[in-house]
Each structure stands twice: as structure tokens, then as C-alpha cells.
Design an enzyme around this catalytic site. Structure first.
Site, PDB file in Angstrom:
ATOM      1  N   GLY A 236      43.329   0.284  13.751  1.00 58.95           N
ATOM      2  CA  GLY A 236      42.591   0.696  12.553  1.00 58.95           C
ATOM      3  C   GLY A 236      41.416   1.614  12.830  1.00 58.95           C
ATOM      4  O   GLY A 236      40.594   1.860  11.950  1.00 58.95           O
TER       5      GLY A 236
ATOM      6  N   GLU B   7      49.015  -4.170  21.603  1.00 57.95           N
ATOM      7  CA  GLU B   7      48.094  -3.613  20.619  1.00 57.95           C
ATOM      8  C   GLU B   7      46.670  -3.717  21.153  1.00 57.95           C
ATOM      9  O   GLU B   7      46.016  -4.764  20.993  1.00 57.95           O
ATOM     10  CB  GLU B   7      48.191  -4.382  19.297  1.00 57.95           C
ATOM     11  CG  GLU B   7      49.553  -4.312  18.643  1.00 57.95           C
ATOM     12  CD  GLU B   7      49.462  -4.460  17.128  1.00 57.95           C
ATOM     13  OE1 GLU B   7      50.048  -3.627  16.436  1.00 57.95           O
ATOM     14  OE2 GLU B   7      48.773  -5.371  16.645  1.00 57.95           O
TER      15      GLU B   7
ATOM     16  N   SER C  54      46.805   2.455  15.652  1.00 57.24           N
ATOM     17  CA  SER C  54      46.638   3.821  15.158  1.00 57.24           C
ATOM     18  C   SER C  54      47.813   4.728  15.512  1.00 57.24           C
ATOM     19  O   SER C  54      47.630   5.927  15.732  1.00 57.24           O
ATOM     20  CB  SER C  54      45.322   4.428  15.660  1.00 57.24           C
ATOM     21  OG  SER C  54      44.222   3.677  15.170  1.00 57.24           O
TER      22      SER C  54
ATOM     23  N   HIS D   6      48.845 -11.834  16.291  1.00 59.34           N
ATOM     24  CA  HIS D   6      48.148 -10.565  16.039  1.00 59.34           C
ATOM     25  C   HIS D   6      46.664 -10.742  16.359  1.00 59.34           C
ATOM     26  O   HIS D   6      46.096 -11.814  16.120  1.00 59.34           O
ATOM     27  CB  HIS D   6      48.343 -10.145  14.574  1.00 59.34           C
ATOM     28  CG  HIS D   6      47.916  -8.732  14.340  1.00 59.34           C
ATOM     29  ND1 HIS D   6      46.590  -8.378  14.200  1.00 59.34           N
ATOM     30  CD2 HIS D   6      48.628  -7.579  14.259  1.00 59.34           C
ATOM     31  CE1 HIS D   6      46.513  -7.058  14.037  1.00 59.34           C
ATOM     32  NE2 HIS D   6      47.738  -6.548  14.062  1.00 59.34           N
TER      33      HIS D   6
ATOM     34  N   ASN E 271      53.527  -3.226   9.663  1.00 64.41           N
ATOM     35  CA  ASN E 271      52.723  -4.419   9.374  1.00 64.41           C
ATOM     36  C   ASN E 271      51.818  -4.052   8.211  1.00 64.41           C
ATOM     37  O   ASN E 271      50.829  -3.341   8.384  1.00 64.41           O
ATOM     38  CB  ASN E 271      51.891  -4.804  10.611  1.00 64.41           C
ATOM     39  CG  ASN E 271      50.942  -5.962  10.329  1.00 64.41           C
ATOM     40  OD1 ASN E 271      51.001  -6.566   9.253  1.00 64.41           O
ATOM     41  ND2 ASN E 271      50.082  -6.260  11.288  1.00 64.41           N
TER      42      ASN E 271
ATOM     43  N   GLU F 170      44.138  -9.841  14.859  1.00 67.22           N
ATOM     44  CA  GLU F 170      43.326 -10.237  13.700  1.00 67.22           C
ATOM     45  C   GLU F 170      43.393 -11.747  13.483  1.00 67.22           C
ATOM     46  O   GLU F 170      42.445 -12.344  12.971  1.00 67.22           O
ATOM     47  CB  GLU F 170      43.773  -9.441  12.460  1.00 67.22           C
ATOM     48  CG  GLU F 170      43.326  -7.988  12.561  1.00 67.22           C
ATOM     49  CD  GLU F 170      44.202  -6.979  11.832  1.00 67.22           C
ATOM     50  OE1 GLU F 170      45.027  -7.377  11.001  1.00 67.22           O
ATOM     51  OE2 GLU F 170      44.062  -5.774  12.132  1.00 67.22           O
TER      52      GLU F 170
ATOM     53  N   GLY G 152      50.463  -0.201  11.424  1.00 64.43           N
ATOM     54  CA  GLY G 152      49.650  -0.746  10.344  1.00 64.43           C
ATOM     55  C   GLY G 152      49.513   0.269   9.222  1.00 64.43           C
ATOM     56  O   GLY G 152      50.419   0.463   8.403  1.00 64.43           O
ATOM     57  N   GLY G 153      48.364   0.951   9.178  1.00 62.87           N
ATOM     58  CA  GLY G 153      48.036   1.853   8.073  1.00 62.87           C
ATOM     59  C   GLY G 153      49.133   2.837   7.713  1.00 62.87           C
ATOM     60  O   GLY G 153      49.426   3.044   6.526  1.00 62.87           O
TER      61      GLY G 153
ATOM     62  N   LYS H 254      49.881  -5.838   6.626  1.00 64.57           N
ATOM     63  CA  LYS H 254      48.642  -6.638   6.581  1.00 64.57           C
ATOM     64  C   LYS H 254      48.424  -7.143   5.147  1.00 64.57           C
ATOM     65  O   LYS H 254      49.391  -7.399   4.442  1.00 64.57           O
ATOM     66  CB  LYS H 254      47.468  -5.836   7.147  1.00 64.57           C
ATOM     67  CG  LYS H 254      47.805  -5.276   8.553  1.00 64.57           C
ATOM     68  CD  LYS H 254      46.619  -4.796   9.318  1.00 64.57           C
ATOM     69  CE  LYS H 254      47.082  -4.286  10.694  1.00 64.57           C
ATOM     70  NZ  LYS H 254      45.988  -3.868  11.558  1.00 64.57           N
TER      71      LYS H 254
HETATM   72  P1  13P Z   1      46.933   0.419  12.586  1.00 64.00           P
HETATM   73  O1  13P Z   1      48.248   1.147  12.777  1.00 64.00           O
HETATM   74  O2  13P Z   1      46.419   0.467  11.198  1.00 64.00           O
HETATM   75  O3  13P Z   1      45.951   0.799  13.633  1.00 64.00           O
HETATM   76  O4  13P Z   1      47.275  -1.140  12.831  1.00 64.00           O
HETATM   77  C1  13P Z   1      47.961  -1.496  13.959  1.00 64.00           C
HETATM   78  C2  13P Z   1      48.316  -2.934  13.860  1.00 64.00           C
HETATM   79  O5  13P Z   1      47.453  -3.798  13.919  1.00 64.00           O
HETATM   80  C3  13P Z   1      49.722  -3.279  13.624  1.00 64.00           C
HETATM   81  O6  13P Z   1      49.940  -4.637  13.765  1.00 64.00           O
END
Ligand code: 13P
Length: 252
Positions: free
Chosen positions: A172, A166, A210, A95, A10, A97, A231-232, A12
Site C-alpha cells: 500500500g 509480501e 504495490s 496477511h 486481495n 495486516e 491489493g489496490g 481487503k
Molecule cells: P497493495 O497491492 O495494495 O500494496 O497490497 C498488497 C497486499 O497486501 C496484497 O495482499
């Protein structure tokens, strides 16, 4: 034989035409022969740039959100039909967010899942508790409520979705859930899907929050963790490839 693990990046709201090109090329080159399903969920404007993925069977194209409406006067929205036209195979819905910053309620998430399914796209339905909810012992109740809305609206084809657990406190933050914490919630979600469909074994239940090269292997060997939503670490080819490698090892 167990089903293939699903590793989805993802991105983002990150990327640029140049950075995407380099990242995708490095991932495709590094994952040659990978025996798991791999996708990248990219910002909508880059779907056009990444049409190359439609012809590359290894890395699949995904989106991060979709409108809850079919079409019409919804300025700024992107429809499921548009995603389909651009070869999107997976679409993240709900999600945290979006739930947090855009006020998406469970019923809206359920409608989004219904629309993408109707267009032959697999929704990756995100569920997860906040830190306050976990500390109050409400994790199970919260994730079950979030998934129940999607089951209610999509009951007949619920085994065609993917789910991502999640925990909001893990996203994050660098604070990955322990394999035991994640497995416990995944088992709950599996039981809920089984009661609804009888085919919960077909559903990929991903962990997200994470997940990185160091934590992936111990999460992915858990019996109910069928992949990751990253994510990251999906923005760095080497990190993402290491997670893909861990998914292969976990399946073997
Ligand atoms: P991180 O892996 O950056 O923690 O993000 C997870 C996420 O929100 C994937 O959708």
C-alpha cells in the site's frame, strides 16, 4: 512445462454489492482465454453474492482469512467448512495486516493453513519483513521463521500451499520491491520448501506489495516469482487485467 502463474486479488475491506458486480463482470469479460489461474479474495459477506464464480471456470473465489478453530463459540469468526460450502478455492492466511492488527502469531497462521488444507482449500500463506527488519539485515531470518511454522504443522502436504512474499514496507506504499529484491527472497523460500517436501517446483510463490500494471511484468519474469497477490490494483478492472496479461506474457 512450467506451472500456471497465479494472480490473486486481495480486495481487503473494500467493495459493495454494486461495485463487486461491475468489477467481476469487467474482469471476466477482459480475461477471456487467459492461461493463468486468477482468483479474487473477497470480504466474507460477499461470498454469497459471488456464487456466480462457482460456475464460471475462469475466475476463482477466495477468502481473506479463516478461523483457527473448526467450529463453536467463536463470535465473529468464519470457519474453513463455511468457506468450503461457498465454493472458496483459495484463502489468504497470515496477511501482515492480520499479524499486525490482530496479533496473529506464526503458530496461529500455521493452524489456519492446516484447517483450510483439510477442507480442500489452498492457503495463500503470507510472509514478509518490516522495513526495520530489512534494514537490520534480518529479511531472510524473518521470512524463514514464518514459513517454518507452517512447514512444521503441515509438513506432509506442504507442496499443496501457495506462499506470498509480501514485504510489509511495500504494501500500500507504492514502493514495489525491485525484481532482484523479490527474486532473492523467493529463491530462499523455494529452497526451504524444497528441503521440506522435495516438490517445491509445484508451489506457487507469489509476490505482493504495490504490484501494479507498471511493475508486474519485470517481477513476473523472475524465475521464482510464480504470480502476484494484488491489493489496490485488483480493485480496478483495467489494472488487474493488465497484470493478468503480464502473467501470460511472462509464462510464454
Ligand atoms: P497493495 O497491492 O495494495 O500494496 O497490497 C498488497 C497486499 O497486501 C496484497 O495482499
Amino acid at each position: 512445462m512450467s506451472k500456471k502463474k497465479l494472480i490473486a486479488g486481495n480486495w481487503k475491506m473494500n467493495g459493495s454489492i454494486a461495485a463487486n458486480d461491475a468489477l467481476v463482470r469487467a474482469v471476466i469479460a477482459g480475461m477471456a482465454g487467459a492461461d493463468c489461474t486468477v482468483a479474487v479474495c473477497v470480504p466474507a459477506p460477499y461470498l454469497a453474492q459471488l456464487q456466480i464464480l462457482r460456475h464460471c471456470c475462469a475466475l476463482l473465489l477466495g477468502a481473506q482469512d479463516v478461523s483457527q478453530h473448526e467450529q463453536g463459540a467463536y463470535t465473529g469468526e468464519v470457519s474453513a467448512a463455511m468457506l468450503k460450502e461457498f465454493g472458496v478455492r483459495f484463502c489468504i492466511v497470515g496477511h501482515s495486516e492480520r499479524r499486525q492488527h490482530h496479533g496473529e502469531a506464526d503458530a496461529v497462521v500455521a493452524d489456519k493453513a492446516r484447517l483450510v488444507l483439510a477442507h480442500g482449500i489452498t492457503p495463500i500463506v503470507c510472509v514478509g519483513e518490516t522495513l526495520a527488519e530489512r534494514q537490520a539485515g534480518r529479511t531472510g531470518e524473518v521470512v524463514k521463521r514464518q514459513l517454518a511454522a507452517v512447514i512444521h504443522t503441515n509438513g506432509h502436504c506442504i507442496s499443496e500451499i501457495a506462499v506470498a512474499y509480501e514485504p510489509v514496507w511495500a504494501i500500500g506504499t507504492g514502493q514495489t520491491a525491485t525484481p532482484e529484491q523479490a527474486q532473492q527472497v523467493h529463491a530462499l523460500l523455494r529452497a526451504q520448501l524444497q528441503a521440506a517436501s522435495g516438490h517445491a517446483d509445484r508451489v506457487n510463490i507469489l509476490y505482493g506489495g504495490s504490484m501494479n500494471a507498471a511493475t508486474a511484468a519485470s517481477l513476473l519474469v523472475q524465475p521464482d516469482i510464480d504470480g502476484g497477490l494484488i491489493g489496490g490494483a485488483s480493485l480496478k478492472a483495467q489494472d488487474f487485467l493488465q497484470i493478468i496479461g503480464a502473467a501470460q506474457t511472462a509464462r510464454a
